[in-house]
Structures are given as C-alpha cells and as structure tokens.
Design a protein around this motif. Structure first.
Motif, PDB file in Angstrom:
ATOM      1  N   ALA A  10       0.855  -1.188   0.000  1.00  0.00           N
ATOM      2  CA  ALA A  10       0.000   0.000   0.000  1.00  0.00           C
ATOM      3  C   ALA A  10       0.887   1.233   0.000  1.00  0.00           C
ATOM      4  O   ALA A  10       1.877   1.282   0.719  1.00  0.00           O
ATOM      5  N   GLY A  11       0.546   2.228  -0.794  1.00  0.00           N
ATOM      6  CA  GLY A  11       1.367   3.430  -0.883  1.00  0.00           C
ATOM      7  C   GLY A  11       2.584   3.223  -1.750  1.00  0.00           C
ATOM      8  O   GLY A  11       3.661   3.764  -1.478  1.00  0.00           O
ATOM      9  N   ALA A  12       2.415   2.464  -2.838  1.00  0.00           N
ATOM     10  CA  ALA A  12       3.567   2.029  -3.631  1.00  0.00           C
ATOM     11  C   ALA A  12       4.053   3.053  -4.640  1.00  0.00           C
ATOM     12  O   ALA A  12       5.052   2.813  -5.319  1.00  0.00           O
ATOM     13  N   SER A  13       3.391   4.193  -4.766  1.00  0.00           N
ATOM     14  CA  SER A  13       3.787   5.159  -5.798  1.00  0.00           C
ATOM     15  C   SER A  13       4.852   6.146  -5.326  1.00  0.00           C
ATOM     16  O   SER A  13       5.361   6.935  -6.122  1.00  0.00           O
ATOM     17  N   GLY A  14       5.204   6.108  -4.044  1.00  0.00           N
ATOM     18  CA  GLY A  14       6.204   7.025  -3.509  1.00  0.00           C
ATOM     19  C   GLY A  14       7.626   6.575  -3.803  1.00  0.00           C
ATOM     20  O   GLY A  14       7.855   5.512  -4.402  1.00  0.00           O
TER      21      GLY A  14
END
Length: 300
Positions: A10-14
């Motif tokens: 989760a939150g893999a675009s950072g």
C-alpha cells in the motif's frame, strides 16, 4: 512461521514504495500486489497486480486482502492514519505479517518519542502491539533506518549544499545513522526471509554513521571550487520554534523541521543507532567511497 508467497503493498507510488516493488520483483519469489486509491494514476510495473480501493472501507480492504500473506505499507507521513483500517482489514483477512510505514528515526528513544511528529507512528505501533496480543496468527515488523541518505542529501536535510551558509546543528559533530532508500527496500525483503527473528519487534538498519562536518569535508574534497561558510544552529531553538508553529496550526514539513532535526542531531535522541540488524537481514554497509559517489551526484 509458514512460508509466504503473496505480498501486498500500500502506498507504492512514492520514492520508497517503488523501490520496494522493484526489490520484491527482483527476488523472484513473490506474487506482488499493489493497492492504489480509487482514481489514482500511479505508474506501476505491468508485472504487478493492481487493485484500486477505498482505504476507508475495512470491508472492501478485507475482501481485497484475502489470501495475502504480508501487507507492506509505504504510505506518506501525511497518510499514516489510513493504515488503521488497513490493519483491521489485514487481521480480518488472515494476513500473517504487517510492515507499517515507519521507516524513520528511533521512536523507541524516550526523547524522540516525545516529539509531536511521531505521534501517528506511535499510535500505529500501539495498535499493532495490541492486535498481536489479541490475534496470535497476526504479527508485525517495524523498520527504523534513520535519515534517508540519498533522498535527504538531495533535499538538503543533512547539509544544505545549495546554500553558501549551510546550518550545522548543535555544532555539526553529532554522529547519526543514515540509509539509502534502496537499502531500506532490501531491508524489507530481508524481513520477509527472517519472519521468526523479526516477529513483533522493531529492526534497525543503517548504511553508515556520519556527521554533518564529515559530509562537509567530503563535499569540499569533491568540489574544491565551492565555498561554504556554515552557521551554527541550535536544535533546541528549532524545536521551540516548531512547537510555536504547531500551536498556530502550521503543520507543514518546513514549519515542523525543528522536530526532525532534534531527533537526528540532538544529544540523547538516538540519532546514532548503537545496534543494527544488518547482518541478520543480509545487508552490508557503505564506505566513505560510496558516500562520495552519492555526494558527487548531489553536488553535480
């Protein structure tokens, strides 16, 4: 613990999330699944399964996480509270291990933990500890890595090399732990290979320990034509100003920077990790030569 195969991020675009995906794919042992927010246009590798979800819906998240062995959260500091329904869903779905988005200073240190910017991480830590007590098949691992080495230097955190008068905090001689984003991603992979040893605890990693003055000396070696005249800045004064800003409702990164500098550069706040788990996780260390390469990229 049973072997694991299915990993959800989760939150893999950072900045960190992307490297965690790459590290997991390179390992070649896992089915990698990424959660994105509804309407997100994040760029995710084609080999990875992607599911858009409502992060506020425990029911939807539970359905999505069925059959997953591990959930890794790399969400941004501003989205830490979104992990609460994610943790509840992971437990309901039978997930074995949760790795929260901590990736920060030593919040186990009493002085550091009293700083307001770590309130959300500590709340998540308490939630996970309580959850493991109530659900013996569920577990967690927190990863603490100090300052992000490459990202921090690029942002001017350790030393602002874009300024001719960079700040040296509390004299600039305080040793602190620092870790590249890529090493943090490898630490995540290392945890997956050491589930028993890393169960329900925080693990510590760093690439190296350095000081502001040492970074400045290396920079002068790399770029002798540059002139830096550092100024002394008190982290105690910075913390005082950050508390004033917070009281006035200012909660952006710049307004609260005093808290972060305090946790890294001030005496007694645990900025230098005295014990790390690099060996257990199969991680090495970086040398001054490695540090010079990173610095050269920042300076040039």
């Amino acid at each position: 613990m049973p072997s694991i195969r299915n990993i959800t991020i989760a939150g893999a675009s950072g900045n960190l999330g992307k490297l965690v995906i790459d590290a997991l794919i390179a390992r070649g042992e896992y089915n990698v699944h990424v959660l994105t927010r509804n309407g997100s246009d994040a760029s995710i590798p084609h080999s990875v399964q992607v599911t858009a979800v409502d992060y506020t819906s425990v029911a939807e998240l539970t359905t999505t996480l069925k059959g997953q062995d591990v959930v890794i959260s790399t969400c941004s500091p501003g989205a830490l509270e979104s992990q609460i329904p994610l943790i509840e869903a992971a437990i309901a779905a039978g997930v074995k291990r949760f790795i929260p988005s901590e990736f920060t200073a030593d919040i186990g240190n009493l002085k550091a933990s009293a700083l307001p910017q770590y309130t959300a991480q500590l709340r998540i830590q308490e939630l996970l500890q309580n959850a493991t007590n109530e659900n013996p098949d569920f577990s967690y691992t927190s990863i603490r890595n100090g300052v992000f080495l490459d990202w921090g230097l690029a942002m001017g955190f350790q030393v602002d090399f874009k300024s001719e008068r960079p700040a040296l905090y509390d004299g600039g001689d305080r040793p602190f732990s620092t870790t590249t984003l890529a090493t943090v991603a490898q630490a995540v992979v290392g945890v997956l290979g050491r589930l028993d040893e890393t169960k329900n605890r925080a693990i510590y990693v760093h690439d190296l320990v350095t000081t502001q003055r040492h970074l400045l000396s290396l920079a002068r070696k790399i770029a002798p034509e540059r002139r830096w005249e550092p100024v002394s800045v008190s982290t105690e004064d910075m913390e005082r100003k950050a508390r004033e800003n917070l009281a006035q409702g200012k909660a952006d990164l710049i307004s609260l920077m005093g808290f972060y500098c305090r946790s890294v550069f001030a005496e007694g706040y645990g900025g230098e990790f005295k014990r790390v788990d690099n060996k257990m996780l199969g991680l090495g260390y970086k040398s001054d030569a490695d540090l010079e390469i990173i610095l050269r990229g920042v300076l040039e």
